[in-house]
Scaffold this active site. Sequence first.
Site, PDB file in Angstrom:
ATOM      1  N   ARG A 139       0.863  -1.172   0.000  1.00  0.00           N
ATOM      2  CA  ARG A 139       0.000   0.000   0.000  1.00  0.00           C
ATOM      3  C   ARG A 139       0.906   1.231   0.000  1.00  0.00           C
ATOM      4  NH1 ARG A 139      -1.973  -3.620   3.897  1.00  0.00           N
ATOM      5  NH2 ARG A 139      -4.062  -4.437   3.456  1.00  0.00           N
ATOM      6  N   LYS A 157      -1.669  -2.273   7.455  1.00  0.00           N
ATOM      7  CA  LYS A 157      -3.037  -1.899   7.809  1.00  0.00           C
ATOM      8  C   LYS A 157      -3.365  -2.452   9.186  1.00  0.00           C
ATOM      9  CE  LYS A 157      -7.642  -1.703   5.775  1.00  0.00           C
ATOM     10  NZ  LYS A 157      -8.470  -2.082   4.613  1.00  0.00           N
ATOM     11  N   HIS A 198      -2.711   2.654  -5.622  1.00  0.00           N
ATOM     12  CA  HIS A 198      -3.298   1.371  -5.222  1.00  0.00           C
ATOM     13  C   HIS A 198      -3.537   0.475  -6.432  1.00  0.00           C
ATOM     14  CE1 HIS A 198      -4.773  -0.760  -1.713  1.00  0.00           C
ATOM     15  NE2 HIS A 198      -5.783  -1.216  -2.427  1.00  0.00           N
ATOM     16  N   ARG A 241      -0.885  -2.019  -6.751  1.00  0.00           N
ATOM     17  CA  ARG A 241      -1.096  -3.158  -5.844  1.00  0.00           C
ATOM     18  C   ARG A 241      -2.075  -4.146  -6.471  1.00  0.00           C
ATOM     19  NH1 ARG A 241      -1.133  -4.803  -0.280  1.00  0.00           N
ATOM     20  NH2 ARG A 241      -3.198  -5.340   0.532  1.00  0.00           N
ATOM     21  N   HIS A 293      -3.482  -9.607   3.928  1.00  0.00           N
ATOM     22  CA  HIS A 293      -4.903  -9.755   4.234  1.00  0.00           C
ATOM     23  C   HIS A 293      -5.099 -10.632   5.466  1.00  0.00           C
ATOM     24  CE1 HIS A 293      -6.107  -8.821  -0.192  1.00  0.00           C
ATOM     25  NE2 HIS A 293      -5.962  -7.732   0.520  1.00  0.00           N
ATOM     26  N   TYR A 334     -10.804  -9.976  -3.237  1.00  0.00           N
ATOM     27  CA  TYR A 334      -9.874  -9.044  -3.883  1.00  0.00           C
ATOM     28  C   TYR A 334      -9.570  -9.510  -5.305  1.00  0.00           C
ATOM     29  CZ  TYR A 334      -6.018  -5.631  -3.638  1.00  0.00           C
ATOM     30  OH  TYR A 334      -5.176  -4.560  -3.825  1.00  0.00           O
TER      31      TYR A 334
END
Length: 241
Positions: free
Chosen positions: A64, A89, A168, A171, A194, A203
Amino acid sequence: MPLTDPAWAKARKGVPPANAGQLFPPQVLTSDEVAALIRACSTRGPSGVRNRALLVVLWRAGLRISEALALFPRDLDLAHGLIRVRRGKGGKFRTAAIDPGGVAVIELWLAERRRLVIPTSKPLFCTIARDGHLHGGEVFRPLKPVYARNLVKRLAKKAGIEKRVHPHGLRHTHAFELAMEGTPVHLIQTQLGHNSLATTGRYLAHVAPAALAAALAQRAWPDEVPGAHRPDPVEQLVAAA
């Protein structure tokens, strides 16, 4: 309208754009488009070397933008192709991998940093202008996400890419390429950081619809079912002869 009118305060806030709150579908880039994006970086100074390295970290490691801009040189283990993400994250730590080609681009920026005498205590991706007098004496400040967003938009325009290009999206492109290369989903999950395979599955469902189309294109039409038969080009040539 009087300044005391409550409607005045509302009007000052402006009218929200028509697309406010809308989520745009992710768009992946082709290899040619990524190459064009990287080629569009400046070749006149160290900023181009830095920006190419930043694009490569987003594209080949799938970080990210917030994760990439939080990196320090000490977070790199390029001998083993690893990048330690200390601020993922939710504040989670993880280790992402990057291929030798990506490592080579990062090493060029590290060499440029040494030439510029940028301390290793400064962020990996930092400003390089000698403008500390404008910022309380601080030099080599961390790049901001808005810089990265504007950078990729500018490079995309210069490269003639008509897609909506944003950090993004690189990514998304990374995840798409891993899926196309047959990388197991649990490894893609680890690479992207994740929490669950279900998140990675959702995703990939968004970023890799081309995989589904390609798979269905290979399905043969049953001979016993009536339909519009599409002759093989070789068959057509033989028939014409």
